[in-house]
Motif scaffolding. Structure first.
Motif, PDB file in Angstrom:
ATOM      1  N   TRP A   1     -13.618  -0.382  33.659  1.00 21.70           N
ATOM      2  CA  TRP A   1     -13.526   0.622  32.609  1.00 21.70           C
ATOM      3  C   TRP A   1     -12.161   0.671  31.946  1.00 21.70           C
ATOM      4  N   GLY A   2     -11.092   0.322  32.667  1.00 23.97           N
ATOM      5  CA  GLY A   2      -9.770   0.295  32.048  1.00 23.97           C
ATOM      6  C   GLY A   2      -9.702  -0.732  30.927  1.00 23.97           C
ATOM      7  N   PHE A   3     -10.270  -1.908  31.173  1.00 21.91           N
ATOM      8  CA  PHE A   3     -10.341  -2.970  30.169  1.00 21.91           C
ATOM      9  C   PHE A   3     -11.148  -2.507  28.961  1.00 21.91           C
ATOM     10  N   VAL A   4     -12.306  -1.893  29.214  1.00 22.24           N
ATOM     11  CA  VAL A   4     -13.166  -1.416  28.128  1.00 22.24           C
ATOM     12  C   VAL A   4     -12.456  -0.325  27.325  1.00 22.24           C
ATOM     13  N   ALA A   5     -11.814   0.611  28.023  1.00 26.78           N
ATOM     14  CA  ALA A   5     -11.129   1.712  27.335  1.00 26.78           C
ATOM     15  C   ALA A   5      -9.986   1.198  26.470  1.00 26.78           C
ATOM     16  N   ALA A   6      -9.231   0.227  26.987  1.00 27.40           N
ATOM     17  CA  ALA A   6      -8.096  -0.311  26.224  1.00 27.40           C
ATOM     18  C   ALA A   6      -8.575  -0.955  24.925  1.00 27.40           C
ATOM     19  N   LEU A   7      -9.601  -1.792  25.012  1.00 27.25           N
ATOM     20  CA  LEU A   7     -10.122  -2.439  23.804  1.00 27.25           C
ATOM     21  C   LEU A   7     -10.744  -1.418  22.851  1.00 27.25           C
ATOM     22  N   SER A   8     -11.344  -0.376  23.393  1.00 24.13           N
ATOM     23  CA  SER A   8     -11.941   0.662  22.547  1.00 24.13           C
ATOM     24  C   SER A   8     -10.868   1.406  21.759  1.00 24.13           C
ATOM     25  N   VAL A   9      -9.749   1.704  22.399  1.00 29.99           N
ATOM     26  CA  VAL A   9      -8.647   2.386  21.708  1.00 29.99           C
ATOM     27  C   VAL A   9      -8.090   1.499  20.598  1.00 29.99           C
ATOM     28  N   THR A  10      -7.965   0.198  20.858  1.00 30.89           N
ATOM     29  CA  THR A  10      -7.453  -0.691  19.810  1.00 30.89           C
ATOM     30  C   THR A  10      -8.408  -0.756  18.625  1.00 30.89           C
ATOM     31  N   GLN A  11      -9.720  -0.641  18.878  1.00 32.19           N
ATOM     32  CA  GLN A  11     -10.676  -0.601  17.769  1.00 32.19           C
ATOM     33  C   GLN A  11     -10.484   0.659  16.940  1.00 32.19           C
ATOM     34  N   LEU A  12     -10.275   1.779  17.615  1.00 31.77           N
ATOM     35  CA  LEU A  12     -10.038   3.045  16.931  1.00 31.77           C
ATOM     36  C   LEU A  12      -8.837   2.929  15.989  1.00 31.77           C
ATOM     37  N   VAL A  13      -7.731   2.383  16.498  1.00 31.84           N
ATOM     38  CA  VAL A  13      -6.509   2.276  15.700  1.00 31.84           C
ATOM     39  C   VAL A  13      -6.649   1.210  14.615  1.00 31.84           C
ATOM     40  N   SER A  14      -7.240   0.068  14.958  1.00 30.92           N
ATOM     41  CA  SER A  14      -7.379  -1.013  13.975  1.00 30.92           C
ATOM     42  C   SER A  14      -8.248  -0.584  12.803  1.00 30.92           C
ATOM     43  N   TYR A  15      -9.408   0.015  13.091  1.00 28.68           N
ATOM     44  CA  TYR A  15     -10.262   0.481  12.006  1.00 28.68           C
ATOM     45  C   TYR A  15      -9.580   1.601  11.216  1.00 28.68           C
ATOM     46  N   GLY A  16      -8.902   2.488  11.920  1.00 24.60           N
ATOM     47  CA  GLY A  16      -8.250   3.596  11.229  1.00 24.60           C
ATOM     48  C   GLY A  16      -7.165   3.152  10.279  1.00 24.60           C
ATOM     49  N   THR A  17      -6.359   2.153  10.684  1.00 26.72           N
ATOM     50  CA  THR A  17      -5.226   1.722   9.861  1.00 26.72           C
ATOM     51  C   THR A  17      -5.600   0.668   8.833  1.00 26.72           C
ATOM     52  N   LEU A  18      -6.543  -0.210   9.149  1.00 28.66           N
ATOM     53  CA  LEU A  18      -6.875  -1.318   8.250  1.00 28.66           C
ATOM     54  C   LEU A  18      -8.086  -1.049   7.380  1.00 28.66           C
ATOM     55  N   PHE A  19      -8.948  -0.121   7.778  1.00 26.52           N
ATOM     56  CA  PHE A  19     -10.217   0.086   7.080  1.00 26.52           C
ATOM     57  C   PHE A  19     -10.257   1.427   6.351  1.00 26.52           C
ATOM     58  N   TYR A  20      -9.877   2.509   7.047  1.00 25.50           N
ATOM     59  CA  TYR A  20     -10.049   3.845   6.479  1.00 25.50           C
ATOM     60  C   TYR A  20      -8.824   4.370   5.738  1.00 25.50           C
ATOM     61  N   ALA A  21      -7.631   4.005   6.156  1.00 20.22           N
ATOM     62  CA  ALA A  21      -6.420   4.553   5.538  1.00 20.22           C
ATOM     63  C   ALA A  21      -6.308   4.174   4.065  1.00 20.22           C
ATOM     64  N   PHE A  22      -6.854   3.036   3.702  1.00 25.72           N
ATOM     65  CA  PHE A  22      -6.721   2.533   2.335  1.00 25.72           C
ATOM     66  C   PHE A  22      -7.212   3.541   1.300  1.00 25.72           C
TER      67      PHE A  22
END
Length: 399
Positions: free
Chosen positions: A9-30
Motif C-alpha cells: 500500500w505504501g507503493f500504491v499511495a506514493a504513486l497515487s499522490v504523484t498522480q494527484l499532483v501531476s494532474y493538478g499542475t499539468l492538466f487543471y492549473a492551465f
C-alpha cells in the motif's frame, strides 16, 4: 514485494499522490492561468489553448516509447525524469515572454505528461502488482480524481498571492519535491515481475507489442477509447453553454456539472472493490450502456427538469468506470506482456482525438448555429463506443 498476496500500500499511495499532483499542475492549473496570461502578455485565449492542444499531440507521439521503456523495467527512470522535466519546463514557463518559446515549452510538457500521468502509472502498477493491479489502480484513480478539487482552488489562491509567474514556480517545486522524490523512493530501480499463478513463460512472439495490430479486438477497443476520449475532453468545456442554450439556468447547469465529479469517484470505488459481483467485461458493457443512455436522454430533458441530474450521474459514473476498464481490460484481452507499450498504442490515437475535441465541438456549434449537432454527435459517438466494445468482446472470444 515479499509476499505475493500482500498489497504494497505504501507503493500504491506514493504513486497515487504523484498522480494527484501531476494532474493538478499539468492538466487543471492551465485553465486558471489563461486569463492572467492573456491580460499580461496580450495573447488570445485561442493562441493559449492551441499550445495545450499541441501538448496533447506531443504526448501522443511519446506514449508508445514511454510504454516500452516501462515494460523493460525503466519505470523509475521514466516517471522520475518526467517529473523533473515538468518542473524545469514549468519554471521556464514562468519566465516566458515569447510565444514561439511558449509553444516549445508545451511540446516538452506533452512529453512529460506521457511519462507521469495515468497510462505510465498504470503500467508501473501492473508490472509490480500483477493480478492485484485492479485494487491498486482503483486507489490511484480515486486519489487522482481529486486533482481538480485540490488544485483549482489552490492555483487560484497562489495566483492571487504571487501572480501567475510566481504560481508556476511553486507548481514546478511541487513536481520536483513531491513527484520526482516519490518516484525515486517508491518505484524499484528495475521493477521485478510479479508472482504469477502458474502461467507459462511467454514466447518470443508474444513479447512483441505489435502482435495486437493484427487483432480486430484491439482496433475495436481503440475505437471505443477514441470515441469516449473525444467526448470526455470536448464536452466539459462546452457543457454549461450547451445547457444554457437549452434554457437551463446557470445555477442548474453548475449543479449538474458539480455532480459529475462525485459520480466518477463513486463509480470507480464500486468498480474497483466490486470485482466479485461483475467481471471487467461486464463492467465495460455497463459503462458503455450508461454513456449511451445518458446522451440518448439529454436531448429530451426539458429546461428545469430534475432529469438533468440523472444525465450528470450517468455521464460521470460512465467516465469513472471507463478509466478502470481502459486500465485493466487490455491485460485480460491482450495479455500482461508489453502492457505499457500496448497502453501507449491505445493512448496515441486517444490523445490525438482529445487534442482536437474542444475545437471540433466549437466548430460544429459555429457551423450549425446551435449545440444541437454537438448533442447528436455525442450520442452517435457514445452509441459507436457501445457497439465497438461489444464487437471487441465478440471477436476477442472467437480469436
Amino acid at each position: 514485494m515479499s509476499r505475493p498476496d500482500r498489497m504494497p500500500w505504501g507503493f500504491v499511495a506514493a504513486l497515487s499522490v504523484t498522480q494527484l499532483v501531476s494532474y493538478g499542475t499539468l492538466f487543471y492549473a492551465f485553465a486558471l492561468l489563461i486569463e492572467p496570461m492573456e491580460r499580461d502578455l496580450g495573447w488570445s485565449k485561442s493562441a493559449l489553448t492551441a499550445a495545450y492542444s499541441l501538448a496533447l499531440v506531443s504526448s501522443a507521439f511519446f506514449a508508445v516509447p514511454v510504454g516500452r521503456l516501462i515494460d523493460r523495467g525503466y519505470g523509475r527512470a521514466v516517471m522520475t525524469g518526467g517529473s523533473v522535466l515538468a518542473a524545469i519546463l514549468l519554471a521556464f514557463w514562468s519566465q516566458v515572454g515569447d510565444y514561439a518559446l511558449f509553444l516549445l515549452i508545451w511540446i516538452g510538457l506533452g512529453a512529460s505528461m506521457s511519462a507521469v500521468l495515468y497510462e505510465p502509472g498504470f503500467a508501473v502498477l501492473a508490472l509490480r502488482l500483477g493480478f492485484q493491479a485492479r485494487r491498486g489502480i482503483t486507489v490511484m484513480t480515486l486519489i487522482g480524481g481529486f486533482a481538480s478539487t485540490v488544485f483549482i482552488p489552490l492555483t487560484h489562491v497562489l495566483i492571487e498571492a504571487y501572480g501567475w509567474r510566481g504560481s508556476l514556480l511553486l507548481l514546478a517545486a511541487l513536481n520536483l519535491v513531491i513527484c520526482a522524490a516519490l518516484h525515486v523512493v517508491s518505484i524499484p530501480k528495475a521493477a521485478a515481475r510479479p508472482a504469477r499463478r502458474s502461467e507459462p513463460e511467454p514466447s518470443a512472439a508474444r513479447s512483441d507489442p505489435r502482435r495486437v495490430l493484427s487483432k480486430p479486438s484491439f482496433w475495436c477497443f481503440v475505437a471505443m477509447s477514441v470515441f469516449q476520449g473525444f467526448i470526455s475532453t470536448g464536452l466539459p468545456i462546452h457543457l454549461i453553454p450547451l445547457l444554457a442554450e437549452r434554457g437551463f439556468s446557470l445555477e442548474s447547469a453548475v449543479i449538474a456539472y458539480s455532480v459529475i465529479g462525485p459520480a466518477q469517484v463513486a463509480a470507480r470505488f464500486a468498480t474497483g472493490f466490486g470485482e466479485r459481483a461483475l467481471s471487467l467485461r461486464a463492467i465495460g458493457v455497463v459503462t458503455m450502456a450508461m454513456s449511451t443512455l445518458g446522451f440518448g436522454l439529454l436531448p429530451f430533458i426539458p429546461a428545469g427538469s430534475w432529469l438533468l441530474i440523472v444525465f450528470a450521474l450517468l455521464y460521470g459514473a460512465s467516465n469513472g468506470m471507463l478509466t478502470i476498464v481502459r486500465a485493466l481490460l487490455p491485460q485480460e484481452l491482450f495479455g500482461r506482456e508489453d502492457y505499457g507499450a500496448i497502453q501507449g498504442m491505445i493512448a496515441m490515437p486517444v490523445r490525438l482525438a482529445q487534442s482536437a475535441a474542444p475545437f471540433a465541438f466549437g466548430a460544429i456549434w459555429a457551423w450549425w448555429g446551435s449545440y444541437q449537432a454537438v448533442t447528436i454527435l455525442c450520442f452517435v459517438m457514445a452509441l459507436g463506443s457501445f457497439i465497438a466494445f461489444v464487437l471487441n468482446l465478440v471477436v476477442a472470444k472467437d480469436s
